[in-house]
Design a protein around this motif. Structure first.
Motif: not given
Length: 308
Positions: A118-119, A214-217, A295-298, A304-308
């Motif tokens: 994901m970016d 990490l991707d909400d600006g 940044l492209r990260v693995e 991605l779904y907020g599940a821990r």
């Protein structure tokens, strides 16, 4: 053609266990991996920049958040937008890996679990004419001094290390200089104990902003003003649990895409656990701004779904 993956690691990571931990992973991936150890502070930046420039599809930071910081900066400095940045968490603090879900993946790595790309956003930090990137978190004031104390302790790791460093800093470095802090267009002038700015969810193993993405600006922040030592002790369990009070008169929680700090006293600031400046340098101003999806990260899917 280079191998598919370049792994950059700090031989001292994980209290010296890095070599052993990486051996099994490298063996399972065979010729797909090239391993490059860093020799000194700052060397991993150079190694990562070179690896990205050489065309490695994936550049991995194997270590703690300090290694993550350096390797991410090297990848970003290369200017390559197609390089995937990954984290194998084998350090004393693995805050960024936690937000990527890669701590879970690492614990189950023998299962060869699939990951995704994901970016994500990064932070650009400017201080005293110097510029660097922040991927996880930045701490101003007391938080920087906690990092100072954590660096002095070599026999602990994880939450115990940072809890002890927190208590030592509370005794040795408690101060609330007046700071002018601008959150986007809103300016606050107040005595400030600490300012935590998070792109990810944790700082020093404390999940200060557990809902951060990490991707909400935008950054999520915690601004502690006229706190006393008693307040710190009272709220330490809440910090460890990620349950800071939402409407406290001395603790402001919020979001901003650009943060400027001017202090009446020299600043101590860390980015991802690495020092941006220490009081002896006399720096009194910093600027932090979001660079969206740079940044492209693995990631492992739970991130991605907020599940821990």
């Amino acid at each position: 053609m280079p191998a598919a993956t370049c792994v950059i690691y700090n031989p001292a990571a994980g209290r010296g266990r890095a070599e052993k931990l990486l051996a099994g992973v490298r063996a399972s991936l065979g010729g797909e991996v090239e391993v490059r150890p860093s020799r000194e502070p700052g060397h991993a930046v150079e190694l990562a920049r070179d690896a990205a420039t050489e065309g490695f599809a994936r550049v991995v930071a194997a270590g703690g958040d300090g290694t993550v910081h350096e390797v991410a900066n090297g990848v970003l400095q290369s200017g390559r937008r197609d390089t995937v940045f990954a984290v194998w968490p084998i350090g004393s603090a693995n805050d960024y890996a936690y937000s990527l879900g890669m701590d879970v993946w690492w614990e189950r790595r023998g299962e060869r679990l699939p990951t995704e790309v994901m970016d994500v956003d990064v932070g650009r930090v400017t201080a005293a004419g110097r510029e660097r990137f922040m991927v996880c978190c930045l701490g101003v004031g007391f938080n920087g001094m906690v990092t100072v104390e954590a660096r002095k302790t070599h026999w602990l790791a994880g939450m115990p290390l940072y809890a002890l460093a927190f208590l030592k800093a509370m005794v040795r470095h408690f101060a609330t200089p007046t700071m002018t802090v601008r959150f986007d267009g809103r300016e606050v002038v107040t005595p400030t104990l600490a300012l935590s700015v998070l792109n990810a969810q944790r700082e020093g193993n404390f999940p200060l902003r557990p809902a951060a993405r990490l991707d909400d600006g935008a950054f999520d922040y915690m601004h502690a003003t006229r706190l006393r030592r008693g307040h710190l002790l009272r709220y330490l369990p809440a910090m460890a649990a990620g349950r800071l009070p939402e409407n406290h008169r001395l603790i402001a929680l919020g979001r901003a895409s650009r943060i400027e700090v001017h202090s009446e006293s020299p600043l101590c600031v860390h980015a991802d656990g690495e020092f941006v400046c220490v009081p002896e340098e006399g720096v009194t101003e910093i600027v932090l701004e979001v660079v969206q999806r740079r940044l492209r990260v693995e990631v492992f899917p739970p991130a991605l779904y907020g599940a821990r």
